[in-house]
Every structure is written in C-alpha cells, then in structure tokens.
Design an enzyme around this catalytic site. Structure first.
Site, mmCIF file in Angstrom:
data_model
loop_
_atom_site.group_PDB
_atom_site.id
_atom_site.type_symbol
_atom_site.label_atom_id
_atom_site.label_comp_id
_atom_site.label_asym_id
_atom_site.label_seq_id
_atom_site.Cartn_x
_atom_site.Cartn_y
_atom_site.Cartn_z
ATOM 1 N N CYS A 136 -131.504 -22.258 -45.081
ATOM 2 C CA CYS A 136 -131.852 -22.161 -43.581
ATOM 3 C C CYS A 136 -132.451 -20.123 -44.019
ATOM 4 O O CYS A 136 -133.969 -20.418 -45.323
ATOM 5 C CB CYS A 136 -130.970 -20.570 -42.694
ATOM 6 S SG CYS A 136 -131.062 -20.970 -40.846
ATOM 7 N N ASP A 205 -125.888 -13.786 -39.873
ATOM 8 C CA ASP A 205 -125.702 -12.678 -39.072
ATOM 9 C C ASP A 205 -124.827 -11.811 -38.155
ATOM 10 O O ASP A 205 -125.250 -10.726 -37.771
ATOM 11 C CB ASP A 205 -125.823 -14.420 -38.029
ATOM 12 C CG ASP A 205 -127.100 -15.088 -37.976
ATOM 13 O OD1 ASP A 205 -127.731 -14.333 -36.904
ATOM 14 O OD2 ASP A 205 -126.935 -16.018 -38.877
#
Length: 318
Positions: A136, A205
């Site tokens: 990512c 996250d």
C-alpha cells in the site's frame, strides 16, 4: 443541529473517496478542517463553540471508522473543554477558540517531529543492500526508505500494487523518483518474490491493546508469509494510532467500501462483492513496531502508549 461548514464537508468527501489517504494525512486534514471550523464559527459562548466543534469532530471521525489516529487527534484538540487546563477551563469565547487552535498547532508539530524520529529509527533497521517489501502507501514508510537510501545503504524496494485502488503505485512512483530501484508486483505475487526479500515494512492504520495491527487489506497475508519465511516484519506507526478503546473489548471496525471499487455489480448479476478496506494482523506475526519512541515489540505497545495517553475509561471517556 448545526450544519457542517462547507470546508468540513469537502474534507469529509475527500477522506471517504481516498483523495486524502494514509492515517497521518487523514488526521492532519481532519485537524485542519476542525481548525477552520473554529476560526469561522459564529458561536456566541464557549459552550456553543464546544457543541459546534464536537459535531464537526464526530462527523470527521465517522468519515473513516478505522482511523484511531484521527479520532485521538480530534479528541486531543477538544480536551481543554472537558478537563481543566492550567487550573481552569476557558472562560471566554476567544480563550476557548485559542485553546482549540493551540492544540491543533501542537498536534501538527508533534506529528512532524514523530515522523522524523520514526524515519531515523526505521532506517537503522534496514541492513546495507537490503531488499524491502512494502504494501500500500504510507508516507511514514516512504520517509524511512528515503532516509536509508540517503544514508547510502543501496536498498531495493518491491511494492505491491495494492488492489483495488492501486495505492502501491503511488509508493512505487515516489520511491523511483527518489532514485531507489523499485519493482512493482501484483498482490498475489508476494510468495513468488520472498526469496529475494530481506525484510517487510508496512504502515499502520490502527494498533490494538494486544499489539495487533490493522492495516490495508492484504497486510495479514503478507505478514503470515513473512512469518513462515522467517523474515522480519515491521510496522511503522505513531503512537497516535493506538486505539485505547480496545482496552475494554472494543473490536476495531473493518470498513467495508463500495463494491464498485472492485467491479461493476451490473456486470456480475447475482454476485455478492466484498470490499474490506483493512485486515487484522496477529501480534505473533509482527517483529516490532517502529515508533517515535523507538523500536518496540507488539506486546510492549500498550505499556508505551499508557505513558503517552491519558487512557479512556470503560465508558469511552478520558
């Protein structure tokens, strides 16, 4: 209920659509939107300003449910309304407004300082000539890799493209532009390249109280393969990404995004399309977290965070 400011609505739209992405960038954008709302507020009393900014903060936090860094930052910005600071609460409207704006400015400074420290600590974990696999897009990860490159470590990086929105291409583009030899692969090719990899480095996250990692979908699979191959798996994460609510049994939510990001449902009649944005990586598959306070084992994150936060109680209040 007061309407949200136009700039706040615009920020929420950008966060939801991933035009703003990455936990750190999302938190920064949310704080800037909160600051704009504080500056432009027509509230007549500190209490009215509190109600308006609480509504704004809640709407921003709801834009991406799996982003404790944003939630923690927004709560920090409003904390002077909930507890006495310097012996007293803000008494005037301007004093209250300044308290919020000071907290936002303080967050931005702390975030920049944390970013620099993580880059420094992370670069030390990368051996000379290492090939690093990442997943990512994380501004913190790219900062670590750029620093290692500037130190002359002659690293190489393999990036997954990161379906369905291909954020890994952003990482590949940034690293290649920085002069780092970069290879792009499809997500399902990770096992095929592991024999060339020296370590895995991803962002974060959210971090739970038991040291589990919530990150972009596919991270858990990558961590498992690295674990089986006996490769170090690191996550670069500010402590603001620790979710204190998980101390009391709260399950970190996994956002389900629009099926159209995967495929047009009209082209697959009768087919259910799932599009989870994140997955959960067990602590046992994580070598360490790279934080602004150093490199720590997953089991030690709670102890570190407890000294950093005034942790919430069982009712979710600080």
């Amino acid at each position: 209920m007061l309407p949200l400011k136009r700039d706040v609505k615009r920020t929420i739209s950008k966060i939801k659509s991933l035009r703003i992405q990455g936990a750190r960038n999302v938190a920064k954008a949310a704080m800037q939107a909160l600051g704009g709302a504080a500056r432009s507020s027509n509230a007549k009393t500190p209490e009215a300003l509190l109600r308006e900014l609480t509504l704004t903060a809640n709407a921003l936090a709801a834009s991406r449910p799996t982003e404790p860094m944003m939630r923690n930052a927004l709560e920090e910005a409003l904390r002077r309304f909930f507890a006495e600071v310097g012996g007293r609460k803000p008494r005037t409207l301007e004093e209250a407004r300044r308290a919020v704006l000071d907290e936002i400015s303080s967050f931005e400074k702390k975030a920049a300082h944390s970013h620099a420290l993580i880059a420094e600590f992370g670069a030390k974990e990368i051996p000379q000539g290492a090939t690093v696999l990442t997943h990512c897009h994380s501004s913190t990860v790219t900062a670590i890799l750029r620093r290692a490159h500037r130190q002359g470590k002659k690293i190489k990086v393999i990036c997954t493209e990161t379906r369905p929105l291909y954020q890994g291409r952003i990482t590949a583009r940034e690293l290649s532009s920085a002069g780092i030899p970069t290879t792009l692969i499809v997500d399902s090719a990770i096992k095929s390249v592991m024999h060339d990899v020296d370590l895995v480095l991803v962002g974060a996250d959210a971090i739970t109280s038991s040291g589990e990692l919530v990150n972009k979908i596919g991270t858990a699979t990558l961590a498992f393969v690295a674990y089986e191959e006996e490769l170090n798996f690191y996550s670069a994460a500010e402590l603001f990404k620790f979710d204190p609510l998980t101390l009391w049994g709260k399950i970190e939510p996994i956002e389900q995004r629009d099926a159209r990001e995967v495929a047009d449902p009209r082209s697959l009649p009768g087919v259910r399309i799932l599009n989870p944005a994140f997955d959960l990586t067990p602590a046992k598959h994580i070598t360490a977290y790279i934080t602004e306070h150093g490199v720590v084992a997953p089991q030690s994150v709670y102890a570190l965070a407890s000294n950093y936060f005034e942790l919430v109680d069982k009712n979710g209040k600080r």
